[in-house]
Design an enzyme around this catalytic site. Sequence first.
Site, mmCIF file in Angstrom:
data_model
loop_
_atom_site.group_PDB
_atom_site.id
_atom_site.type_symbol
_atom_site.label_atom_id
_atom_site.label_comp_id
_atom_site.label_asym_id
_atom_site.label_seq_id
_atom_site.Cartn_x
_atom_site.Cartn_y
_atom_site.Cartn_z
ATOM 1 N N CYS A 1 20.474 -8.321 46.101
ATOM 2 C CA CYS A 1 21.177 -9.595 45.974
ATOM 3 C C CYS A 1 20.332 -10.608 46.715
ATOM 4 O O CYS A 1 20.337 -10.649 47.933
ATOM 5 C CB CYS A 1 22.582 -9.546 46.562
ATOM 6 S SG CYS A 1 23.391 -11.163 46.540
ATOM 7 N N CYS B 1 22.610 -13.410 48.691
ATOM 8 C CA CYS B 1 23.421 -13.075 49.874
ATOM 9 C C CYS B 1 23.402 -11.561 50.079
ATOM 10 O O CYS B 1 22.342 -11.008 50.377
ATOM 11 C CB CYS B 1 24.834 -13.622 49.753
ATOM 12 S SG CYS B 1 25.625 -13.428 48.145
ATOM 13 N N SER B 2 24.550 -10.891 49.909
ATOM 14 C CA SER B 2 24.562 -9.446 50.133
ATOM 15 C C SER B 2 25.569 -8.777 49.199
ATOM 16 O O SER B 2 26.241 -7.838 49.591
ATOM 17 C CB SER B 2 24.885 -9.138 51.590
ATOM 18 O OG SER B 2 26.117 -9.740 51.942
ATOM 19 N N CYS B 3 25.686 -9.260 47.959
ATOM 20 C CA CYS B 3 26.614 -8.666 46.999
ATOM 21 C C CYS B 3 26.267 -7.192 46.794
ATOM 22 O O CYS B 3 25.097 -6.833 46.664
ATOM 23 C CB CYS B 3 26.553 -9.411 45.668
ATOM 24 S SG CYS B 3 27.079 -11.126 45.818
#
Lengths: 232, 94
Positions: A125, A128-130
């Site tokens: 991702c 972000c940090s999906c």
Amino acid sequence: MATNFDPDPHPHQHDHDAHPEYDTVERVEHELDYFQVRVLALADILKEKGLLTTDEMRRAVENIYSKSPAIGSRVVARSWADPAFKDRLLEDASAACLELGIDTSSINHLVALENTDEIHYMVVCTLCSCYPRLLLGQPPTWYKSFPYRSKAVADPRGALADLGYEAPEGIELRVVDSTADCRYLVLPRRPAGTDGWSEEKLLALVTRDSMIGVGDALSPEEYEAGQEAVAG
Amino acid sequence: MDPRYKVGDKVMVQNRFPPGHIRTPEFVRGKPGRILRYFGNFRNPEKLAYGEDGLPLCPLYWVEFTVNDVWKHKPGQAQDKLLIEIYEHWLDPA
């Protein structure tokens, strides 16, 4: 005067300040950073307005940390053991997970991707940090790091090498950037030498990183070696 | 909303840089790609992020880029791809 509640771990060590390098015990009390203050303020407001209780927040956090890669492993092991299930999973991942009692309805659109001898998927991702937390728990630190997030798209084979994995020469590498509404579960290649293995036995070969696509599942030999290392 | 593109269509990502909660990565803006899959219609995250309802729904596609088309330093093997979710209002026909 020192009390049982004094946060100073060395209350009687008078030369303490002169030798900060000896202070190896981290203090529990510390200054809050900007975002910690914001979170606490928001939580206070929600409580004051009667929208959330502390107990509800604690339960929500507890729920988040109850998820682990063991859940995703069940999906992978079933796919290896049951080709018809795998087909259903690749067609509609949420419906297939529900067959195993795994409710993924909080994910807008869950997609399963099959790694084969021709195609290798890896997930990042960049924004972000999906991450499919319902199936894999919280993402590893490196997944959220800037080096992985940038290098996975700008030099994917290099990013894999950084993690100790060499993508097969000639394979089509597909870097999947989890930027919007989809969350991805990678189905690693079924390890060689596992013909006739039960689903339960296969389960032990599935690793978190193989479900992100930055590694392969364990071979039977690697699994045995790991068990011996733990036992030894 | 019916999707404007079908699988296999060649597209170009719009090369614009508005402020806000944008889910189109900057490194593919202005880059050519190909529609690989249509995921359905979803609420617009650019509006959801500001407390709006995100309607009308936006078609969301999986767009395939060749790694070496995206980066001047051509870090990939010829067959290596980047697969990125992009909402229809960020795409033009190519």
